[in-house]
Design an enzyme around this catalytic site. Structure first.
Site, PDB file in Angstrom:
ATOM      1  CB  SER A 143      -0.883  -0.006   1.256  1.00 59.76           C
ATOM      2  OG  SER A 143      -1.493   1.254   1.460  1.00 59.76           O
ATOM      3  CE1 TYR A 188      -4.233  -2.637   5.510  1.00 61.32           C
ATOM      4  CE2 TYR A 188      -3.420  -0.428   5.045  1.00 61.32           C
ATOM      5  CZ  TYR A 188      -3.957  -1.629   4.609  1.00 61.32           C
ATOM      6  OH  TYR A 188      -4.197  -1.807   3.274  1.00 61.32           O
TER       7      TYR A 188
END
Length: 266
Positions: free
Chosen positions: A142, A155
């Site tokens: 990401s 995360y």
């Protein structure tokens, strides 16, 4: 990589980016798709959507947090359907909360799915790819694997770890003709993020846009595929003006009213 006549395995294929990548691969001429997810109904829907294309679809209902089941299923799939040439590790879980309100079970789930699940599948497939002297492994990280974001601490940690894992693996497997690629999408409008509080000023991409950029990068042989102009701008800003980028993240983060929120793409 030329995908025509090849076999691909995609995790997290029942929704979001994983689903879009599976469809893009089918449209580009992949011969066989092994699709892994926990949600049988959604995975069946994906298989139905692909019926009009000339691709063989094999749904595998698996929980990546169960390594024994995964090991057995992949060994059987390799035996029944032949070599896997492309692995796309897309399954992921996201929990959002200010760190002081975070909960250990949610952290453990993110680590279990985002890292341990990816490791389990990759280890099984990479060994076989090395033996056949051919293969491509794509690990979906990401933009948060480059820029850690408030309210998404664990995360972000897993996404940073995916980049490190991919870089190390790239160096180890290159001699065996096995490529390792990192895919880094920015905010993407999927089920996983609709239940989260978005950062202000961020324009979301669609899963289809990410899938198309993934395919372009795959054909070019790029080791890292950074998706979206916002991602490129943010990474450049962080490289040359890291303090400014940190302030921007603090200003745009949904800190004042942030509550614990979560979702997955498995």
């Amino acid at each position: 990589m030329k995908i025509q006549g090849k076999t691909a395995l995609v995790t997290g294929a029942s929704r979001g980016i994983g689903r879009a990548i599976a469809i893009e691969l089918a449209q580009q001429g992949i011969q066989r798709l092994l699709l892994i997810a926990r949600d049988q109904q959604r995975l069946t829907e994906v298989a139905t959507d692909l019926e009009g294309l000339e691709v063989e679809v094999i749904p595998l209902i698996l929980d990546l947090a169960q390594p024994v089941e995964v090991n057995i299923a992949i060994a059987q799939a390799w035996r029944d359907y032949g070599p896997i040439h492309l692995l796309v590790n897309c399954a992921g879980v996201a929990h959002q909360a200010p760190f002081l309100r975070s909960r250990l079970p949610q952290v453990q789930e993110e680590v279990s799915v985002n890292l341990i699940g990816m490791y389990t599948v990759t280890r099984l497939i990479a060994r076989r790819m090395v033996a056949q002297k051919e293969g491509v492994i794509v690990n979906v990280s990401s933009l948060m694997g480059k820029l850690a974001a408030p309210t998404m601490a664990t995360y972000s940690a897993t996404k940073f770890a995916i980049l490190g894992f991919s870089q190390a693996l790239r160096g180890e497997l290159a001699a065996h003709n096995v490529r390792v690629v990192s895919l880094l999408p920015s905010l993407t409008d999927t089920d996983m993020v609709r239940h989260l509080q978005w950062f202000r000023g961020i324009i979301p991409m669609t899963p289809q846009q990410v899938a198309r950029e993934f395919m372009i990068g795959l054909k070019k042989g790029s080791p890292e595929i950074l998706v979206g102009w916002q991602s490129h701008l943010a990474v450049l800003c962080n490289r040359f003006f890291p303090r400014l980028m940190e302030k921007i993240l603090q200003v745009t983060a949904p800190l004042p009213n942030a509550r614990s929120r979560s979702f997955s793409r498995t």
